[in-house]
Design a protein around this motif. Structure first.
Motif, mmCIF file in Angstrom:
data_model
loop_
_atom_site.group_PDB
_atom_site.id
_atom_site.type_symbol
_atom_site.label_atom_id
_atom_site.label_comp_id
_atom_site.label_asym_id
_atom_site.label_seq_id
_atom_site.Cartn_x
_atom_site.Cartn_y
_atom_site.Cartn_z
ATOM 1 N N ASP A 180 0.848 -1.181 0.000
ATOM 2 C CA ASP A 180 0.000 0.000 0.000
ATOM 3 C C ASP A 180 0.891 1.242 0.000
ATOM 4 O O ASP A 180 1.713 1.412 0.911
ATOM 5 C CB ASP A 180 -0.910 -0.001 1.232
ATOM 6 N N PRO A 181 0.759 2.119 -1.023
ATOM 7 C CA PRO A 181 1.603 3.320 -1.049
ATOM 8 C C PRO A 181 1.424 4.206 0.177
ATOM 9 O O PRO A 181 2.332 4.971 0.524
ATOM 10 C CB PRO A 181 1.158 4.037 -2.330
ATOM 11 N N ASP A 182 0.277 4.119 0.835
ATOM 12 C CA ASP A 182 0.010 4.955 2.000
ATOM 13 C C ASP A 182 0.468 4.317 3.308
ATOM 14 O O ASP A 182 0.381 4.952 4.368
ATOM 15 C CB ASP A 182 -1.483 5.283 2.096
ATOM 16 N N ALA A 183 0.930 3.074 3.258
ATOM 17 C CA ALA A 183 1.394 2.390 4.465
ATOM 18 C C ALA A 183 2.899 2.599 4.628
ATOM 19 O O ALA A 183 3.592 3.072 3.718
ATOM 20 C CB ALA A 183 1.059 0.908 4.399
ATOM 21 N N LEU A 184 3.411 2.208 5.788
ATOM 22 C CA LEU A 184 4.840 2.324 6.032
ATOM 23 C C LEU A 184 5.596 1.393 5.090
ATOM 24 O O LEU A 184 5.270 0.206 4.992
ATOM 25 C CB LEU A 184 5.157 1.964 7.489
ATOM 26 N N PRO A 185 6.603 1.902 4.386
ATOM 27 C CA PRO A 185 7.300 1.067 3.411
ATOM 28 C C PRO A 185 8.436 0.278 4.045
ATOM 29 O O PRO A 185 8.955 0.620 5.119
ATOM 30 C CB PRO A 185 7.835 2.090 2.406
#
Length: 292
Positions: A197-202
């Motif tokens: 998810d681009p909005d989650a912590l990478p």
């Protein structure tokens, strides 16, 4: 002679059959590593069209397709007997008069045993079912010259990165952005969203020693470095989400069952050597800005 209102010897007073096995209710065990709601994952043989059931095996082995019905153990050679115990298939008999059989031993699309077998009658029955499915348009066998699609083991090395989470290393089923969620939606379809998810912590790409037992006092050779996507710095709950192979929406929906099994493979440097990358991937190029 029995009338319509008189139950037969094999029927109860209400007309239902006696000696029928009680129904098995499906549920997700709280300590299960997967939330796949099933007793066996049903499928169709791609060679003959007959029904098969996929069962998990012991750790380190791939699932096995079994014939969906039990057979008398006396009609099956000992080396072809299987039994299922608590949802796990084992390649042996369990001492009971019934056993399971691997579908390949009965598949009419595979060569039959030249020595003959007591299961030849069942093989002929499956061959008739296969022909009937083809005649009615419900099954189309693969052409003999059609090459099998590339499996995960023969995919491009860069397509299956190594991911480190929960202090363990796993071989991903595909590119990070294409790892699908395994949860079932309310419409009983597979969730279309990916785990990444681009909005989650990478996570972060790092170079780590290929083997855990290397000497920390010596710098290993380039061939002994491993590029992997590290998630161990993320919160424990986020690592569990990746291990469960769920999107951020279904990570907070514990009542949603899995529609398929997770596809992580424990990383083994010997068997997965073709997927090992010794250099970090190139960073994505920023989009070029147009000149005014």
């Amino acid at each position: 002679m029995h009338t319509a209102n008189t139950p037969g010897a094999d029927r109860a007073w209400d007309g239902s059959y006696k000696h029928r096995r009680p129904p098995r209710f499906l549920r997700v065990a709280p300590d299960s590593p997967t939330r796949l709601l099933r007793t066996a994952q049903q499928s169709q043989c791609s060679d003959c069209g007959n029904h098969i059931e996929w069962y998990d095996r012991t750790a380190g082995h791939n699932p096995v397709p079994l014939h969906p019905h039990e057979l008398p153990a006396t009609a099956v050679p000992p080396h072809q007997r299987w039994h299922v115990d608590t949802g796990i298939a084992h390649p042996s008999g369990d001492g009971s008069p019934w056993c399971r059989v691997r579908h390949r031993a009965l598949c009419p699309a595979t060569p039959a045993d030249p020595a003959g077998s007591t299961m030849d009658a069942l093989r002929r029955s499956l061959a008739l079912t296969s022909r009937r499915l083809q005649d009615t348009g419900h099954f189309t066998p693969r052409p003999p010259s059609c090459a099998d699609p590339p499996t995960q083991d023969t995919a491009a090395p860069e397509a299956r990165p190594v991911v480190q989470l929960l202090c363990l290393r796993y071989l991903a089923p595909g590119p990070l952005e294409h790892i699908p969620c395994v949860a079932q939606t309310r419409a009983r379809n597979r969730c279309p969203y990916p785990v990444l998810d681009p909005d989650a912590l990478p996570g972060i790409w790092i170079l780590a020693p290929l083997h855990h037992d290397h000497d920390p006092g010596h710098l290993p050779l380039t061939e002994l470095w491993l590029a992997l996507y590290d998630l161990t710095h993320l919160p424990y709950s986020e690592q569990l989400r990746w291990r469960a192979q769920r999107c951020t929406a279904h990570a907070t929906a514990p009542d949603a069952a899995d529609i398929v099994r997770t596809t992580w493979e424990p990383f083994n440097p010997r068997t997965h050597h073709q997927h090992i990358q010794h250099h970090l991937p190139a960073p994505p190029h920023p989009a070029r800005q147009g000149h005014g």
